[in-house]
Design a protein around this motif. Structure first.
Motif, PDB file in Angstrom:
ATOM      1  N   LYS A   6       7.678  31.400  61.208  1.00 61.07           N
ATOM      2  CA  LYS A   6       6.842  32.232  60.337  1.00 61.07           C
ATOM      3  C   LYS A   6       7.344  32.360  58.903  1.00 61.07           C
ATOM      4  O   LYS A   6       6.581  32.738  58.024  1.00 61.07           O
ATOM      5  N   HIS A   7       8.613  32.116  58.701  1.00 64.10           N
ATOM      6  CA  HIS A   7       9.169  32.439  57.381  1.00 64.10           C
ATOM      7  C   HIS A   7       9.930  31.299  56.721  1.00 64.10           C
ATOM      8  O   HIS A   7      10.556  31.507  55.680  1.00 64.10           O
ATOM      9  N   VAL A   8       9.935  30.133  57.328  1.00 66.11           N
ATOM     10  CA  VAL A   8      10.728  29.036  56.780  1.00 66.11           C
ATOM     11  C   VAL A   8       9.830  27.828  56.491  1.00 66.11           C
ATOM     12  O   VAL A   8       9.003  27.459  57.315  1.00 66.11           O
ATOM     13  N   TYR A   9      10.019  27.250  55.340  1.00 66.13           N
ATOM     14  CA  TYR A   9       9.255  26.074  54.924  1.00 66.13           C
ATOM     15  C   TYR A   9      10.229  24.969  54.548  1.00 66.13           C
ATOM     16  O   TYR A   9      11.369  25.240  54.177  1.00 66.13           O
ATOM     17  N   GLU A  10       9.737  23.755  54.623  1.00 64.76           N
ATOM     18  CA  GLU A  10      10.536  22.630  54.139  1.00 64.76           C
ATOM     19  C   GLU A  10       9.813  22.007  52.956  1.00 64.76           C
ATOM     20  O   GLU A  10       8.608  21.716  53.031  1.00 64.76           O
ATOM     21  N   ALA A  11      10.544  21.828  51.876  1.00 68.20           N
ATOM     22  CA  ALA A  11       9.937  21.246  50.676  1.00 68.20           C
ATOM     23  C   ALA A  11       9.551  19.795  50.950  1.00 68.20           C
ATOM     24  O   ALA A  11      10.213  19.108  51.729  1.00 68.20           O
ATOM     25  N   PRO A  12       8.503  19.308  50.322  1.00 72.13           N
ATOM     26  CA  PRO A  12       8.130  17.901  50.495  1.00 72.13           C
ATOM     27  C   PRO A  12       9.209  16.972  49.929  1.00 72.13           C
ATOM     28  O   PRO A  12      10.032  17.391  49.111  1.00 72.13           O
ATOM     29  N   VAL A  13       9.173  15.727  50.354  1.00 72.34           N
ATOM     30  CA  VAL A  13      10.144  14.744  49.853  1.00 72.34           C
ATOM     31  C   VAL A  13      10.050  14.668  48.330  1.00 72.34           C
ATOM     32  O   VAL A  13       8.957  14.578  47.779  1.00 72.34           O
ATOM     33  N   GLY A  14      11.173  14.752  47.688  1.00 71.94           N
ATOM     34  CA  GLY A  14      11.215  14.589  46.238  1.00 71.94           C
ATOM     35  C   GLY A  14      10.794  15.823  45.449  1.00 71.94           C
ATOM     36  O   GLY A  14      10.756  15.777  44.226  1.00 71.94           O
ATOM     37  N   ALA A  15      10.492  16.921  46.150  1.00 75.88           N
ATOM     38  CA  ALA A  15      10.064  18.134  45.434  1.00 75.88           C
ATOM     39  C   ALA A  15      11.234  18.716  44.652  1.00 75.88           C
ATOM     40  O   ALA A  15      12.401  18.510  45.002  1.00 75.88           O
ATOM     41  N   SER A  16      10.919  19.455  43.614  1.00 78.31           N
ATOM     42  CA  SER A  16      11.982  20.059  42.824  1.00 78.31           C
ATOM     43  C   SER A  16      12.594  21.212  43.608  1.00 78.31           C
ATOM     44  O   SER A  16      12.036  21.701  44.586  1.00 78.31           O
ATOM     45  N   GLU A  17      13.757  21.659  43.142  1.00 83.56           N
ATOM     46  CA  GLU A  17      14.441  22.740  43.841  1.00 83.56           C
ATOM     47  C   GLU A  17      13.687  24.055  43.711  1.00 83.56           C
ATOM     48  O   GLU A  17      13.976  25.012  44.415  1.00 83.56           O
ATOM     49  N   ASN A  18      12.758  24.122  42.803  1.00 82.90           N
ATOM     50  CA  ASN A  18      11.987  25.347  42.628  1.00 82.90           C
ATOM     51  C   ASN A  18      10.696  25.334  43.435  1.00 82.90           C
ATOM     52  O   ASN A  18       9.865  26.208  43.269  1.00 82.90           O
ATOM     53  N   TRP A  19      10.527  24.336  44.283  1.00 87.27           N
ATOM     54  CA  TRP A  19       9.266  24.209  45.015  1.00 87.27           C
ATOM     55  C   TRP A  19       9.011  25.465  45.854  1.00 87.27           C
ATOM     56  O   TRP A  19       9.921  26.043  46.457  1.00 87.27           O
ATOM     57  N   ALA A  20       7.756  25.881  45.871  1.00 84.88           N
ATOM     58  CA  ALA A  20       7.338  27.008  46.723  1.00 84.88           C
ATOM     59  C   ALA A  20       5.970  26.662  47.290  1.00 84.88           C
ATOM     60  O   ALA A  20       5.194  25.942  46.649  1.00 84.88           O
ATOM     61  N   PRO A  21       5.683  27.142  48.493  1.00 82.20           N
ATOM     62  CA  PRO A  21       4.369  26.843  49.071  1.00 82.20           C
ATOM     63  C   PRO A  21       3.256  27.450  48.222  1.00 82.20           C
ATOM     64  O   PRO A  21       3.446  28.485  47.589  1.00 82.20           O
ATOM     65  N   SER A  22       2.149  26.769  48.229  1.00 77.52           N
ATOM     66  CA  SER A  22       1.010  27.277  47.462  1.00 77.52           C
ATOM     67  C   SER A  22      -0.227  27.283  48.369  1.00 77.52           C
ATOM     68  O   SER A  22      -0.510  26.272  49.021  1.00 77.52           O
ATOM     69  N   PRO A  23      -0.952  28.382  48.432  1.00 83.74           N
ATOM     70  CA  PRO A  23      -0.676  29.642  47.746  1.00 83.74           C
ATOM     71  C   PRO A  23       0.572  30.328  48.292  1.00 83.74           C
ATOM     72  O   PRO A  23       1.005  30.020  49.396  1.00 83.74           O
ATOM     73  N   MET A  24       1.098  31.242  47.519  1.00 83.37           N
ATOM     74  CA  MET A  24       2.319  31.953  47.904  1.00 83.37           C
ATOM     75  C   MET A  24       2.058  32.729  49.203  1.00 83.37           C
ATOM     76  O   MET A  24       1.095  33.489  49.279  1.00 83.37           O
ATOM     77  N   PRO A  25       2.889  32.534  50.231  1.00 81.28           N
ATOM     78  CA  PRO A  25       2.658  33.258  51.493  1.00 81.28           C
ATOM     79  C   PRO A  25       2.759  34.771  51.299  1.00 81.28           C
ATOM     80  O   PRO A  25       3.525  35.237  50.452  1.00 81.28           O
ATOM     81  N   PRO A  26       2.024  35.534  52.094  1.00 83.52           N
ATOM     82  CA  PRO A  26       2.100  36.991  51.974  1.00 83.52           C
ATOM     83  C   PRO A  26       3.370  37.559  52.601  1.00 83.52           C
ATOM     84  O   PRO A  26       3.722  38.709  52.361  1.00 83.52           O
ATOM     85  N   THR A  27       4.026  36.758  53.406  1.00 83.77           N
ATOM     86  CA  THR A  27       5.251  37.222  54.063  1.00 83.77           C
ATOM     87  C   THR A  27       6.460  36.606  53.360  1.00 83.77           C
ATOM     88  O   THR A  27       6.338  35.588  52.688  1.00 83.77           O
ATOM     89  N   PRO A  28       7.640  37.223  53.538  1.00 82.51           N
ATOM     90  CA  PRO A  28       8.835  36.641  52.912  1.00 82.51           C
ATOM     91  C   PRO A  28       9.083  35.231  53.423  1.00 82.51           C
ATOM     92  O   PRO A  28       8.843  34.948  54.609  1.00 82.51           O
ATOM     93  N   PHE A  29       9.542  34.373  52.557  1.00 84.37           N
ATOM     94  CA  PHE A  29       9.732  32.985  52.981  1.00 84.37           C
ATOM     95  C   PHE A  29      10.987  32.385  52.347  1.00 84.37           C
ATOM     96  O   PHE A  29      11.450  32.822  51.293  1.00 84.37           O
ATOM     97  N   LEU A  30      11.473  31.366  53.038  1.00 83.96           N
ATOM     98  CA  LEU A  30      12.670  30.647  52.604  1.00 83.96           C
ATOM     99  C   LEU A  30      12.332  29.158  52.616  1.00 83.96           C
ATOM    100  O   LEU A  30      11.690  28.685  53.548  1.00 83.96           O
ATOM    101  N   VAL A  31      12.758  28.441  51.608  1.00 87.91           N
ATOM    102  CA  VAL A  31      12.450  27.010  51.525  1.00 87.91           C
ATOM    103  C   VAL A  31      13.718  26.182  51.671  1.00 87.91           C
ATOM    104  O   VAL A  31      14.713  26.441  50.994  1.00 87.91           O
ATOM    105  N   PHE A  32      13.681  25.235  52.585  1.00 83.40           N
ATOM    106  CA  PHE A  32      14.770  24.268  52.721  1.00 83.40           C
ATOM    107  C   PHE A  32      14.367  22.985  51.999  1.00 83.40           C
ATOM    108  O   PHE A  32      13.212  22.579  52.053  1.00 83.40           O
ATOM    109  N   ALA A  33      15.328  22.339  51.387  1.00 87.75           N
ATOM    110  CA  ALA A  33      15.075  21.022  50.800  1.00 87.75           C
ATOM    111  C   ALA A  33      14.782  20.022  51.923  1.00 87.75           C
ATOM    112  O   ALA A  33      15.182  20.225  53.069  1.00 87.75           O
ATOM    113  N   HIS A  34      14.117  18.965  51.550  1.00 90.06           N
ATOM    114  CA  HIS A  34      13.809  17.929  52.543  1.00 90.06           C
ATOM    115  C   HIS A  34      15.007  16.990  52.652  1.00 90.06           C
ATOM    116  O   HIS A  34      14.972  15.841  52.213  1.00 90.06           O
ATOM    117  N   ASP A  35      16.071  17.478  53.234  1.00 90.87           N
ATOM    118  CA  ASP A  35      17.294  16.672  53.252  1.00 90.87           C
ATOM    119  C   ASP A  35      18.007  16.751  54.598  1.00 90.87           C
ATOM    120  O   ASP A  35      19.181  16.427  54.709  1.00 90.87           O
TER     121      ASP A  35
END
Lengths: 175, 224
Positions: free
Chosen positions: B166-195
């Motif tokens: 529910k709260h964790v996303y993985e950035a797409p390949v090659g995304a910048s370190e500032n990547w965030a899901p769009s639209p912004m989720p209503p719940t708190p979220f954490l993004v992992f790099a695609h690595d």
């Protein structure tokens, strides 16, 4: 100072840091940590993650400082919120020493004790020990001098029958 | 007794006279499989192919910390208002605490932002809460394993699975370190790099559930 191996590669650079794994485990064991091998592995993991901060030419002071923080954190977690009075040789100190020396060391402040042990047991030079404690070498030399005098006085007191009052367990200072 | 002889006596009392030797190649391999220090750009190419666990975490004040307030305002205008000042981050952190559950006995640490004139990516406070909760549950699980408390272990496993879902996303390949899901989720979220970092976490949980908690325990100790 931190990066004389530019271009060599992180893995190769870390290999030289990792060669001190045993020294870090020994440090943790000497400071009474219950699981020195796991602690040393944690120190190395942190060193890998912060490799740019680890002085490649002389990583031991940095590694011992990190180990000290982890030993101290472990000891703090192991300590109950309301500590019952304990005999001096419990909690964070499974090492066995000559009782007279043990009592004299325990009667010193943590800062004095760590200064002495970094030199006597970890075999650091005063400059290295100063780096490990984050203080300048001159301040360390003064601290070491005073610590040696105090320890000698405690041992002299003990040999003449006067009693050393334990101040703390052999836990770590937080400099 | 002279000071020198006293120091010699202290040296002789060293309870561990030799650093323990041994083959620690396995430990070395496990450590370098973790994400390394991103400041060292000179890693050899082979290292780039290894799985790396690098939490991008919007929580981190990446590169824009310590900007003066006026600069922060200018920057936020420049990049579309995606960075926020410390009070917003603090509020995000507090709001997230109402939506996330910590294990019994754990409490939310205070979020300290040392630079009052810094900016953080929007959502950073929530991301910090998510990683705090993950670490707390990992440590709770590690403790349950040590005590042989299977029920507590299962509870921790369920909580971590829920956080991942529910709260964790993985950035797409090659995304910048500032990547965030769009639209912004209503719940708190954490993004992992695609690595590979997120896979490392999932694998650690699966291994712990199968009775091999080494990586879980390591993750707890290193991150708490």
């Amino acid at each position: 100072m931190t990066n004389p191996l530019d271009g060599v590669g992180a893995e190769e650079r870390f290999r030289s840091v990792f060669s001190y794994l045993g020294a870090v485990a020994a440090y943790a064991r000497r400071r009474g940590n219950k699981d020195p091998d796991a602690l040393a592995a944690d120190v190395m993991t942190i060193a890998w993650r912060r490799l740019a901060d680890v002085p490649v030419d002389d990583p031991r002071p940095w590694l011992f400082a990190t180990a000290r923080n982890l030993v101290h954190a472990d000891a703090r977690r192991a300590r109950p919120a309301v500590a019952a009075p304990e005999p001096a040789a419990t909690a964070v100190d499974p090492v066995e020493l000559d009782p007279q020396l043990d009592a004299a060391l325990r009667s010193l402040s943590r800062a004095d004790r760590e200064a002495l042990l970094l030199v006597a047991w970890e075999d650091l030079t005063p400059s290295q020990a100063a780096r490990s404690l984050g203080i300048n070498p001159t301040a360390f030399r003064v601290r070491l001098l005073r610590a040696r005098r105090r320890l000698r006085a405690k041992l002299d007191d003990a040999s003449t029958g006067r009693r050393c009052e334990p101040k703390t367990n052999l836990d770590m200072e937080t400099t | 007794m002279s000071t020198e002889s006293m120091m010699e006596r202290l040296r002789r009392a060293n309870p561990v006279t030799d650093a323990p030797a041994g083959d620690h190649g396995d430990l070395f391999t496990r450590i370098i499989a973790l994400p390394g220090d991103h400041r060292l750009a000179e890693s050899p190419p082979s290292r780039r192919t290894r799985p790396r666990r690098r939490i991008v975490a919007v929580a981190i004040v990446v590169g824009v910390a310590a900007l003066l307030a006026s600069t922060a305002f200018a920057i936020s205008q420049l990049i579309g208002g995606d960075v926020v000042p410390p009070p917003v981050t603090q509020q995000e952190y507090l709001d997230a605490q109402k939506q996330l559950v910590l294990p019994p006995g754990a409490s939310w640490p205070k979020l300290i932002i040392p630079e009052p004139n810094s900016v953080t990516n929007r959502g950073g406070g929530g991301g910090h809460a998510v990683i705090t909760a993950m670490t707390a549950w990992e440590c709770y699980w590690a403790d349950a394993i040590r005590k042989g408390d299977e029920a507590a272990g299962q509870r921790a496993h369920d909580a971590l699975d829920s956080l991942l879902a529910k709260h964790v996303y993985e950035a797409p390949v090659g995304a910048s370190e500032n990547w965030a899901p769009s639209p912004m989720p209503p719940t708190p979220f954490l993004v992992f790099a695609h690595d590979g970092g997120l896979q490392w976490k999932r694998a650690a949980y699966e291994q712990a559930a199968a009775g091999h908690p080494g990586n879980l325990i390591q993750s707890c100790r290193v991150n708490r």
